[in-house]
Enzyme design. Structure first.
Site, short mmCIF file in Angstrom:
data_model
loop_
_atom_site.label_atom_id
_atom_site.label_comp_id
_atom_site.label_asym_id
_atom_site.label_seq_id
_atom_site.Cartn_x
_atom_site.Cartn_y
_atom_site.Cartn_z
N GLY A 231 45.71 34.62 40.56
CA GLY A 231 45.22 33.48 41.34
C GLY A 231 44.73 32.37 40.42
O GLY A 231 45.53 31.59 39.89
N GLY A 232 43.43 32.31 40.19
CA GLY A 232 42.82 31.22 39.42
C GLY A 232 43.52 30.90 38.11
O GLY A 232 43.76 29.73 37.78
N GLU B 141 43.18 37.28 51.90
CA GLU B 141 42.60 36.07 52.50
C GLU B 141 43.21 35.81 53.87
O GLU B 141 42.53 35.34 54.78
CB GLU B 141 42.79 34.88 51.54
CG GLU B 141 41.86 35.01 50.34
CD GLU B 141 42.39 34.45 49.04
OE1 GLU B 141 43.36 33.69 49.05
OE2 GLU B 141 41.81 34.79 47.98
N ASN C 283 49.88 32.97 42.29
CA ASN C 283 49.58 32.56 43.66
C ASN C 283 48.66 31.35 43.56
O ASN C 283 47.48 31.47 43.21
CB ASN C 283 48.87 33.73 44.38
CG ASN C 283 48.39 33.35 45.77
OD1 ASN C 283 48.70 32.26 46.26
ND2 ASN C 283 47.65 34.24 46.39
N TRP C 284 49.22 30.17 43.85
CA TRP C 284 48.43 28.94 43.67
C TRP C 284 47.46 28.73 44.83
O TRP C 284 46.63 27.83 44.79
CB TRP C 284 49.37 27.73 43.54
CG TRP C 284 50.27 27.78 42.34
CD1 TRP C 284 50.37 28.79 41.42
CD2 TRP C 284 51.22 26.77 41.92
NE1 TRP C 284 51.32 28.48 40.46
CE2 TRP C 284 51.86 27.25 40.76
CE3 TRP C 284 51.61 25.53 42.44
CZ2 TRP C 284 52.84 26.51 40.08
CZ3 TRP C 284 52.58 24.80 41.77
CH2 TRP C 284 53.19 25.29 40.60
N LYS C 285 47.57 29.54 45.85
CA LYS C 285 46.70 29.44 47.04
C LYS C 285 46.70 28.00 47.56
O LYS C 285 47.72 27.32 47.47
CB LYS C 285 45.30 29.98 46.72
CG LYS C 285 45.35 31.40 46.15
CD LYS C 285 44.02 32.10 46.09
CE LYS C 285 44.19 33.50 45.52
NZ LYS C 285 42.96 34.27 45.48
N GLY D 37 38.86 36.57 42.59
CA GLY D 37 38.08 35.35 42.41
C GLY D 37 36.64 35.59 42.00
O GLY D 37 35.81 34.70 42.03
N GLU E 124 45.47 44.59 45.34
CA GLU E 124 44.43 43.61 45.02
C GLU E 124 43.11 44.08 45.63
O GLU E 124 42.83 43.85 46.81
CB GLU E 124 44.78 42.24 45.61
CG GLU E 124 46.06 41.64 45.06
CD GLU E 124 46.05 40.11 45.14
OE1 GLU E 124 46.29 39.48 44.11
OE2 GLU E 124 45.79 39.56 46.22
N SER F 233 41.30 38.73 39.39
CA SER F 233 40.71 38.26 38.13
C SER F 233 41.54 38.63 36.89
O SER F 233 40.99 38.96 35.84
CB SER F 233 39.26 38.74 37.99
OG SER F 233 38.47 38.24 39.06
N HIS G 126 48.21 38.86 52.28
CA HIS G 126 47.14 38.66 51.29
C HIS G 126 45.79 38.88 51.98
O HIS G 126 45.63 38.57 53.15
CB HIS G 126 47.23 37.24 50.71
CG HIS G 126 46.34 37.07 49.52
ND1 HIS G 126 44.99 36.83 49.64
CD2 HIS G 126 46.60 37.13 48.19
CE1 HIS G 126 44.46 36.74 48.43
NE2 HIS G 126 45.42 36.92 47.53
P1 13P Z 1 42.20 35.66 41.21
O1 13P Z 1 43.16 35.90 40.08
O2 13P Z 1 41.69 34.25 41.27
O3 13P Z 1 41.09 36.69 41.23
O4 13P Z 1 43.01 35.85 42.57
C1 13P Z 1 43.78 36.99 42.74
C2 13P Z 1 44.62 36.82 43.94
O5 13P Z 1 44.12 36.80 45.06
C3 13P Z 1 46.06 36.64 43.75
O6 13P Z 1 46.74 36.73 44.96
#
Ligand code: 13P
Length: 249
Positions: free
Chosen positions: A234-235, A97, A9-11, A173, A167, A213, A95
């Site tokens: 994510g990251g 977020e 997920n590149w957000k 994050g 999640e 993470s 998600h």
């Molecule tokens: P991180 O891997 O940066 O913690 O993010 C997880 C995430 O929200 C994937 O959708």
């Protein structure tokens, strides 16, 4: 058996040029990957160029959101058929977020999932508890409510095209990954809940990803757990090197 599914997920990251360059590197690094499904979810502006770049590869394209309508006066939104047209197969829905910043709730997530499924797109539906809920021992009741809300009215055959991503919000994050035991405890609970709503056979073929993470150094121990069938990253999905290592755990 459940085929592991690793999604990035590149957000809200990566310009078009950066997205193409990351897709090119992934295509190269992952050309011999077998036995797992790999999905990348770039921002909307990069979906089309990344689709072109990944055409003919085994890497599948996902979007990060969609709107629950076919077309119309919904300024700023993107419909499932627009995504389908450019080759998007998966879509992350609900998600944390989006739940936090855009007030999405289980009922909207459920509506979006239904729209996606109608167009043969596969929803990756996100659920998970906050730190406060975990500390108050509410994790299982929150998850139970989320599962029944997001799956409401979905048929057994629709369930076959869904991925659930667990999640825990406190792990996103933050660098604080859930331990494999903490994650497994919730994943097996999710499967039991799905079993209560559908048939055992359906629950045992449902893929449940862990997200929060995930890094090259912790993915293998998570993936060893019985009910963990993949990762939503994510990251660490923003670098070809770390995402490729995660895929090849
Ligand atoms: P991180 O891997 O940066 O913690 O993010 C997880 C995430 O929200 C994937 O959708």
């Amino acid at each position: 058996m459940r085929k592991p599914i690793i999604a990035g997920n590149w957000k809200m990251n990566k310009s078009v040029a950066e997205s193409i360059s990351l897709a090119k590197e992934l295509k190269e690094n992952l050309r011999n990957v077998e036995g797992r499904e790999v999905v990348v979810c770039p921002p909307f502006t990069s979906l089309f160029p990344v689709a072109e770049e990944l055409r003919g590869t085994k890497i599948t394209l996902g979007a990060q959101n969609l709107f629950a309508a076919e077309s119309g006066a919904y300024t700023g939104e993107i419909s499932p058929s627009m995504l389908k047209e450019i080759g998007v197969l998966y879509c992350i829905i609900g998600h944390s977020e989006r739940r936090r910043y855009f007030k999405e709730d289980n009922s909207l997530v459920n509506q979006k999932a239904k729209f996606a499924l109608n167009l043969e797109m596969k929803p990756i539906i996100c659920i998970g508890e906050t730190l406060e809920q975990r500390e108050k021992n509410l994790t299982f009741s929150v998850i139970k409510q989320q599962i029944s809300g997001v799956l409401d009215g979905l048929s057994t055959s629709e369930l076959a095209n869904i991925v659930i991503a667990y999640e825990p919000i406190w792990a996103i994050g933050t660098g604080k990954t859930a331990t494999p035991e903490q994650a497994e405890e919730v994943h097996s609970f999710i499967r039991k809940e799905v079993f209560a709503l559908y048939e055992e056979e359906m629950a045992s073929s449902l893929r449940i990803q862990y997200g929060g993470s995930v890094k090259p150094g912790n993915v293998a121990s998570l993936m060893q757990k019985e009910d963990i069938d993949g990762a939503l990253v994510g990251g660490a999905a923003l670098s070809a090197d770390s995402f490729s290592k995660i895929v090849q755990y």
